[in-house]
Design a protein around this motif. Structure first.
Motif, PDB file in Angstrom:
ATOM      1  N   SER A   6       0.833  -1.203   0.000  1.00 36.83           N
ATOM      2  CA  SER A   6       0.000   0.000   0.000  1.00 36.83           C
ATOM      3  C   SER A   6       0.867   1.252   0.000  1.00 36.83           C
ATOM      4  O   SER A   6       1.912   1.299   0.656  1.00 36.83           O
ATOM      5  N   HIS A   7       0.420   2.269  -0.737  1.00 35.03           N
ATOM      6  CA  HIS A   7       1.114   3.558  -0.735  1.00 35.03           C
ATOM      7  C   HIS A   7       0.484   4.477   0.297  1.00 35.03           C
ATOM      8  O   HIS A   7      -0.742   4.631   0.343  1.00 35.03           O
ATOM      9  N   TYR A   8       1.341   5.078   1.149  1.00 31.50           N
ATOM     10  CA  TYR A   8       0.868   5.992   2.177  1.00 31.50           C
ATOM     11  C   TYR A   8       1.607   7.318   2.082  1.00 31.50           C
ATOM     12  O   TYR A   8       2.670   7.412   1.475  1.00 31.50           O
ATOM     13  N   TYR A   9       1.053   8.347   2.713  1.00 30.67           N
ATOM     14  CA  TYR A   9       1.676   9.660   2.685  1.00 30.67           C
ATOM     15  C   TYR A   9       3.010   9.662   3.427  1.00 30.67           C
ATOM     16  O   TYR A   9       3.190   8.951   4.410  1.00 30.67           O
ATOM     17  N   ARG A  10       3.926  10.489   2.969  1.00 32.26           N
ATOM     18  CA  ARG A  10       5.267  10.545   3.542  1.00 32.26           C
ATOM     19  C   ARG A  10       5.250  10.922   5.020  1.00 32.26           C
ATOM     20  O   ARG A  10       6.093  10.465   5.801  1.00 32.26           O
ATOM     21  N   GLU A  11       4.308  11.740   5.421  1.00 31.24           N
ATOM     22  CA  GLU A  11       4.242  12.168   6.823  1.00 31.24           C
ATOM     23  C   GLU A  11       4.057  10.997   7.780  1.00 31.24           C
ATOM     24  O   GLU A  11       4.368  11.098   8.970  1.00 31.24           O
ATOM     25  N   ILE A  12       3.530   9.890   7.282  1.00 29.50           N
ATOM     26  CA  ILE A  12       3.291   8.723   8.130  1.00 29.50           C
ATOM     27  C   ILE A  12       4.590   7.978   8.423  1.00 29.50           C
ATOM     28  O   ILE A  12       4.722   7.314   9.437  1.00 29.50           O
TER      29      ILE A  12
END
Length: 196
Positions: free
Chosen positions: A155-161
């Motif tokens: 899964s692709h998640y936002y960098r802030e995570i």
């Protein structure tokens, strides 16, 4: 800061099928439901999660990668970073994923959930396997590593995570170390809460 959520498609695979053509349960934004994240896993079982990250000072430039692995109950299992020398951001991102898979294999993990912020790696269509020629060997290595797992989800998640893995990648560059492991107790609670 953006809310936790998928920024692209989620790919899932169960051993017995074609590892290059996993099923696609869908995509979206916002918090993914348990059914979305764990679909395809054995009933009542949740896979371990890991977050890889790569940092490059310049492109190409000094590169570092970091990985954090969580137990299915959200307990941190491993927090590791390493310096990988001079390279491009694309190569570093693939190496981060491969490094995380190596760690998962060494821990004898059989069901894995991979979540990362690399647009190149985590939105890659593994069915088409289309990457630049200089990345092909890394993709082939990753596909070979994935055969170790009974099931896997990407899964692709936002960098802030990805704050913990990103921190390890940057620290590895600064300290110029080949292997840097940080005890889970030394990770700030505020960083952990973002990932849960």
């Amino acid at each position: 800061m953006k809310a936790r959520g998928t920024a692209g498609p989620t790919f899932q695979h169960r051993r017995g099928g074609d590892p290059a053509a996993p099923s696609r349960p869908g995509s979206g934004t916002g918090n993914p439901s348990a059914a979305t994240v764990h679909a395809g896993f054995p009933c009542g079982h949740c896979g371990r999660r890991f977050y890889p990250a790569a940092t490059v000072n310049g492109n190409p430039g000094k590169s570092g990668i970091g990985v954090v692995i969580f137990e299915h109950n959200s307990k941190i299992v491993k927090v590791v970073g390493k310096s990988i020398g001079i390279g491009s951001n694309n190569v570093a991102e693939f190496q981060a994923l491969s490094f995380g898979l190596d760690l998962a294999i060494s821990l004898d993990i059989k069901d894995i959930i991979m979540e990362g912020d690399s647009m190149l790696v985590f939105q890659l269509d593994f069915a088409k396997k289309c990457v630049s020629w200089h990345l092909q060997y890394l993709l082939e290595r990753i596909l070979a590593q994935l055969k170790h797992f009974y099931t896997f989800t990407i899964s692709h998640y936002y960098r802030e995570i990805n704050v913990i893995a990103d921190y390890l990648a940057n620290r590895a560059i600064v300290e110029c170390v080949e292997y840097l492991e940080v005890p889970p107790r030394d990770i700030p609670t505020s960083c952990i809460s973002i990932l849960l």
